[in-house]
Design an enzyme around this catalytic site. Structure first.
Site: not given
Length: 660
Positions: A160, A244, A279, A336, A392
């Protein structure tokens, strides 16, 4: 008023209601929703391909290979020897025991399988070794083609930190942040303070939501650093982190790219992936309701710029965060095939697996940018063996005792790698299938998704269809008012299931009563207990939740008229009590219910529309499917005893910690 001549106990209908949907498995798609795999005998590719994966993605790749006349080799762990993908392939090779590190991540065993079978190429699917540059290097060293990008692109986009620097150089919009590696928790705090809260802490080598934490203050930064580094090391063998700026309340929109080895690259429109939990994506759609043609083109062109900057060749996905003003920022590139690729196939008509195979063989792309359409609308629901009422969705394990996909419906596609009798184990991702619906318009696709969920039969494991159905029928989702914060905003106290309104409560009560009477009449008819003049009027007391309701029912032919709670409901149907599906007509509207269970005493379960410790202090941490899950105490208490130790495997319902 006539009364049914049954014992008083049979006048009572006790039932539990679960609000759910359903799921499905293979592919049954209307011609408009189908991607086209065009086998050209004169265009030679490979004679045999090994699929270094399992489950639904392995099955998906095998299907295209068969259409292209390519023989396939499946690899499997010992517990997957009877798995669907192992049976679908022309050959199957066991590569080790159940743990992924000893089987699907076991490069030595997979390389042996390649040599033994003579496979000329390897398709890695997604996950496992799909973005592992060492695996790609080993294949190249033995003259075996990796169906994906080259090792340079995998390395550049897989890190990243490096990918962000490359994106900046390629004039791709990026999120403000620290471009180096964060080494300690205190360094993380200082960097976060310099950037300004909130910040996103994430694994440099990460993906799939693993190794990611949002921090709003110094304490959360320290905790996030600890959890993210642990998850990163566990999932990727690399605990490096970056920080970030966190874009609050964003949309997650990604661009599908396709590039060949001759410098040609296309963008195949976008996918809206904002509905997420922890996420990880739950529901996706293509196209997005939010993008206009100008923003779509700008995002597509930047995605292609990035692909060309790393000499990318294959299918790949560039992910962006998009704020409320349609400013977009590069998030990451997945080198991918993406999990949600089917919705792109539905709106473009392209078979992305076929395109990957062609590109890997060295052929040029068959299309130009102006050839790429947006035809209709596609929606994908990820059906998981998870309990949606716990954060969830926490993984559930078990055997599928009953399993029927809604393949009878038009414009429905189901990508799966399981069947009735399959085990959902602790060793692998709990995804059951990807349920995809297509329509000429979004409303059409949504209506089909609702029907598909209602017709999906899954028994033996807890699943997330109740949550999926609530999402796609929620007014905010229907209007397109979504972001990555959709679930916590709509369900701030967690998902509680469908909340019945007065009308739907009456419909459910009437349907259950009609079902109960039908069952009793058939039982009496079978036993020869019915009088010559059949009764056609009854009174029942029905319990729903904590409330009792008195119902008056009249039967005329196959139609029941039910008076309940001051209203009248008319219910009719075929009343096939042997089927798990109950197609009913309720007040002239078609509805699909499911009978989850029915016992001899008349109980029916229906599915309709599914150490001193302080409060909030962490008491233990479970690692479930590579995600760190913190358990907290809900009240002031002392730890009486601990029933687990680090490294133990724990299941749903296991006793871990006792408080007193």
């Amino acid at each position: 008023m006539a009364a049914h001549s049954l014992s008083p106990s049979l006048y009572r209908l006790l039932f539990a209601v679960k609000y759910a949907s359903l799921h499905s498995r293979c592919c049954a798609v209307h011609k408009k929703a189908q991607y086209s795999t065009i086998y050209n005998p004169s265009e030679k590719t490979f004679e045999k391909i090994l699929i270094a994966n399992r489950g639904e993605i392995a099955c998906r790749v095998i299907k295209t290979c068969k259409k292209m006349g390519i023989k396939t080799v499946a690899v499997h762990s010992d517990v997957d020897s009877s798995a669907v993908h192992a049976k679908m392939a022309d050959e199957a090779v066991c590569v080790g025991p159940a743990p992924t590190s000893k089987s699907y991540l076991n490069m030595d065993a997979i390389m042996d399988a390649i040599r033994t079978t003579g496979a000329q190429a390897v398709h890695p699917g997604y996950g496992f070794l799909s973005e592992n540059k060492e695996f790609a290097k080993r294949l190249a060293a033995e003259g075996v083609t990796f169906i994906g990008p080259d090792t340079h692109a995998i390395q550049a986009m897989g890190d990243k930190i490096e990918s962000k620097l490359i994106a900046k150089a390629a004039k791709v919009n990026t999120i403000p942040g620290f471009d180096g590696v964060v080494k300690t928790a205190e360094e993380a705090v200082k960097i976060a303070q310099d950037i300004g809260y909130p910040v996103m802490i994430k694994a440099s080598a990460g993906g799939g939501g693993k190794g990611m934490r949002i921090a709003w203050n110094d304490e959360e930064t320290r905790e996030g650093f600890r959890f993210s580094s642990q998850e990163a090391a566990s999932s990727f063998g690399d605990d490096r982190l970056l920080i970030e700026k966190y874009i609050d309340n964003p949309r997650h929109i990604e661009i599908q790219v396709l590039a060949d080895k001759h410098g040609n690259a296309l963008w195949l429109n976008e996918r809206e992936c904002s509905i997420q939990r922890r996420n990880q994506k739950v529901v996706e759609e293509a196209p997005s309701t939010f993008l206009d043609s100008v923003t779509r083109q700008a995002m597509g062109e930047q995605a292609v710029q990035l692909a060309k900057a790393v000499q990318y060749s294959s299918a790949g996905t560039v992910e962006f965060l998009v704020d409320s003003k349609k400013n977009f920022y590069f998030l990451e590139m997945n080198t991918r095939l993406q999990v949600e690729h089917p919705i792109t196939e539905c709106i473009t008509g392209l078979d992305l697996v076929e395109q990957m195979i062609r590109v890997a063989k060295g052929y040029r792309l068959q299309h130009k940018q102006e050839d790429i359409p947006i035809n209709g609308w596609a929606i994908e629901s990820r059906v998981y063996a998870e309990d949606p009422y716990k954060s969830f969705g926490l993984p559930s394990i078990g055997r599928l005792s009953q399993y029927h996909e809604p393949l009878n419906l038009s414009n429905v596609r189901v990508d799966s790698g399981i069947q009735e009798g399959s085990d959902i184990s602790i060793y692998y991702d709990p995804m059951i299938s990807k349920l995809v619906t297509y329509g000429a318009t979004r409303s059409e696709a949504l209506a089909r998704m609702e029907d598909a969920l209602d017709n999906y039969v899954i028994r033996g494991v807890t699943h997330n269809i109740p949550l999926l159905r609530e999402i796609i029928t929620h007014p905010r989702f229907i209007s397109g008012d979504i972001s990555t914060n959709f679930l916590p905003e709509v369900y701030p106290d967690g998902f509680k299931g469908h909340q019945l309104e007065a009308d739907t409560r009456r419909e459910l009560l009437a349907s259950a009563a009609a079902l109960y009477i039908t069952a009793q009449l058939r039982s009496q008819r079978f036993l020869g207990e019915l009088s010559p003049v059949e009764c056609n009027h009854w009174e029942l007391c029905v319990e729903l939740g904590e409330q009792r309701h008195v119902l008056e029912i009249t039967k005329s032919g196959n139609v029941y008229t039910v008076e309940v709670d001051g209203g009248e409901v008319e219910v009719s149907g075929q009343w096939d009590l042997a089927s798990p599906l109950l197609p009913l007509t309720i007040n002239s509207t078609h509805k699909m219910l499911q009978c989850l269970s029915r016992d001899a005493s008349g109980n029916i379960v229906l599915q309709y529309l599914g150490t001193s410790v302080a409060e909030g202090q962490e008491i233990c941490v479970i690692e479930a499917m590579k995600m760190q899950n913190s358990l907290t105490a809900v009240k002031q208490a002392k730890v009486k005893s601990v029933h687990c130790k680090p490294g133990d495997t724990v299941g749903e319902g296991d006793l871990l910690v006792e408080l007193e």
